[in-house]
Design an enzyme around this catalytic site. Structure first.
Site, PDB file in Angstrom:
ATOM      1  N   GLU A  11       0.799  -1.231   0.000  1.00  0.00           N
ATOM      2  CA  GLU A  11       0.000   0.000   0.000  1.00  0.00           C
ATOM      3  C   GLU A  11       0.836   1.287   0.000  1.00  0.00           C
ATOM      4  OE1 GLU A  11      -2.985  -0.124   3.036  1.00  0.00           O
ATOM      5  OE2 GLU A  11      -3.937  -1.889   2.170  1.00  0.00           O
TER       6      GLU A  11
ATOM      7  N   GLU B 132      -5.490  -8.694   0.764  1.00  0.00           N
ATOM      8  CA  GLU B 132      -6.176  -8.353   2.021  1.00  0.00           C
ATOM      9  C   GLU B 132      -7.634  -8.088   1.720  1.00  0.00           C
ATOM     10  OE1 GLU B 132      -4.639  -5.099   4.386  1.00  0.00           O
ATOM     11  OE2 GLU B 132      -2.576  -5.780   4.089  1.00  0.00           O
TER      12      GLU B 132
HETATM   13  C1  FCB Z   1      -4.646  -2.157   5.426  1.00  0.00           C
HETATM   14  C2  FCB Z   1      -3.281  -2.491   5.976  1.00  0.00           C
HETATM   15  C3  FCB Z   1      -3.307  -3.525   7.069  1.00  0.00           C
HETATM   16  C4  FCB Z   1      -4.473  -3.342   8.012  1.00  0.00           C
HETATM   17  C5  FCB Z   1      -5.758  -3.206   7.233  1.00  0.00           C
HETATM   18  C6  FCB Z   1      -6.986  -3.054   8.089  1.00  0.00           C
HETATM   19  O1  FCB Z   1      -4.626  -0.889   4.872  1.00  0.00           O
HETATM   20  O2  FCB Z   1      -2.450  -2.941   4.951  1.00  0.00           O
HETATM   21  O3  FCB Z   1      -2.067  -3.487   7.717  1.00  0.00           O
HETATM   22  O4  FCB Z   1      -4.248  -2.293   8.866  1.00  0.00           O
HETATM   23  O5  FCB Z   1      -5.679  -2.114   6.359  1.00  0.00           O
END
Ligand code: FCB
Length: 482
Positions: free
Chosen positions: A200, A388
């Protein structure tokens, strides 16, 4: 009618509608499907996993030679995080990793995405590697492999070594990242087949250096912020090249990116095209640059004199070919086509739009389908992973110790349904990593936001599977969502 609950009433209506259909048009086979809806099955080799990140789970911040990262400094600065909470202990996974691997095993996952703390390996960011730091990750990898779980490693999940002069304002940091990535991949690629360079971009560039909400907490002018973003994508590109040069042949390299996802307001050809235009343009400084090896004209025009200074060869490095694209997917933006020069407009979010426990986490499950589809259609990557996806909930422990997080199950069930749609339409989606295995240190929100499938009592470090863990286990077992 009076005594009929609303639920039963709806059921009756559905029954009547089905009966009406039955007597008229639908062929027998379609009827059979309606009567007994099939599970939504995923492809046989689909990979199910969970994700975590070093600073959020490990603790042990000064053990075995680790030196501070910018997140240690930031979280220890008064006023920066929720109630001044830090990752000093977090889930203590540095010591409890074997227990955590058992949690993974009980879920039945075949892959685990975790990150390496750069300052465990190179305490000062560069220089001599710290063997004890590396040994910890070797132990984790061994434990995973013993349990038939493949390690997928993120090299940089925001915990930049504090010692690096200037942090991401300096181009030297990109080079230092490449050296670190090359070293780690050389050491570990005999047992690790997949590496993510960075996690990110926006969170360690914009949030760190523009809004100051994340480490290192600065608010710099636009021209400098653009240069920092450039250093970020450059680090990724240099990292890809360093891994290719050092890792075992065949090592798969990609990144984990939270590209802004644009869903069309309606599935018509013009709105879908508008969503794809928005995807390219609104992600111009990060994912578009990485996948095209250039900044879009629109981005350079918009930034004008503040645009990043690009050295000869940079864009080629940034655009180094990847084996896969990892997408961190949480919330959608909605787009419609219009007659403006850009050809799209991003809708305002109404104040009633629902969100989960984190106020930024708006719920729009189709986000996962459009994330995969837009990226696949625009850039034709060889493979895509959801690196994620998950949500925070206000978990309550019942008197008999259970956590009935039906809201997380709702969130996941709906997102996986849309993930299934992407797989069924043959986009190259290979796997899914749920965020997160267990409640952990949620950055500036400290421990106030719980994203885990396992509830963690941060006083005792006791882990308890939530209802959602049971539910995810069932998904994995059946390789299907209901
Ligand atoms: C993302 C992050 C991760 C976590 C989630 C909820 O942006 O990569 O580390 O904090 O959000």
């Amino acid at each position: 009618m009076k005594n009929l609950t609303r639920r039963r009433f709806n059921k009756t209506l559905a029954g009547t509608a089905a009966a009406a259909f039955a007597s008229t048009s639908l062929p027998r086979i379609a009827l059979a499907q309606m009567a007994k809806p099939a599970l939504l099955r995923f492809p046989a080799n689909f990979l199910w996993g969970c994700a975590t990140a070093a600073y959020q789970v490990e603790g042990a911040v000064s053990e075995d030679g680790r030196k501070p990262s910018v997140w240690d400094t930031f979280s220890h600065t008064p006023g920066k995080t929720f109630q001044g909470e830090t990752g000093d202990v977090a889930d203590d996974s540095y010591h409890l990793y074997k227990e955590d691997v058992q949690l993974l095993k009980n879920l039945g996952v075949s892959v685990y995405r975790f990150s390496i703390s750069w300052s465990r390996i190179f305490p000062d960011g560069t220089g001599r590697p710290n063997e004890k730091g590396l040994a910890y990750y070797q132990r984790v990898i061994e434990e995973l492999l013993k349990n038939n779980i493949a390690p997928y490693i993120t090299l940089f999940h925001w915990d930049l070594p504090q010692a690096l002069p200037g942090g991401w304002t300096s181009r030297d940091t990109s080079k230092a990242f490449a050296d670190y990535a090359g070293y780690v991949s050389k050491q570990l690629s005999d047992r690790v087949s997949h590496f993510f360079t960075t996690n990110e971009f926006e969170c360690f560039t914009d949030l760190g250096y523009k809004t100051g909400k994340f480490a290192p907490g600065l608010q710099l002018p636009d021209a400098q912020v653009n240069q920092i973003r450039h250093n970020g994508v450059l680090a990724h590109g240099m990292g890809v090249q360093a891994i290719r040069a050092n890792a075992r042949a065949g090592t798969q390299i990609g990144l984990a990116e939270d590209a802004t996802v644009f869903a069309p307001v309606m599935e018509t050809r013009e709105h879908i095209a508008a969503a794809q235009r928005a995807t390219r343009e609104e992600n111009a400084k990060f994912l578009t640059a990485v996948l095209e090896g250039k900044y879009t004209d629109g981005y350079l025009e918009r930034e004008g004199a503040n645009a990043p200074k690009v050295e000869a060869g940079d864009m080629k490095i940034i655009g180094s070919p990847l084996d896969f694209v990892g997408l961190n997917v949480y919330r959608p933006e909605y787009v419609r086509a219009d007659a403006s020069p850009a050809g799209y407009v991003v809708e305002q979010r109404p104040s009633s739009f629902p969100h989960m426990a984190s106020d930024w986490l708006y719920v729009g499950p189709e986000v996962i389908y459009w994330a995969i589809r837009n990226v696949s259609e625009i850039w034709k990557p060889k493979a895509v992973y959801i690196t994620e996806n998950g949500c925070s909930t206000d978990d309550v422990v019942t008197a008999d110790g259970r956590i009935e997080d039906t809201d997380r199950v709702m969130y996941l069930r709906n997102h996986l349904t849309h993930l299934h749609r992407a797989a069924a339409e043959r986009y190259p989606i290979k796997g899914y990593f749920l965020w997160s295995l267990l409640d952990n240190y949620e950055w500036a929100d400290g421990y106030s936001k719980r994203f885990g499938l396992h509830y963690v009592d941060f006083k005792t470090q006791k882990r308890t599977p939530k209802l959602s863990a049971e539910w995810y286990r069932e998904v994995i077992l059946r390789n299907a969502v209901e």
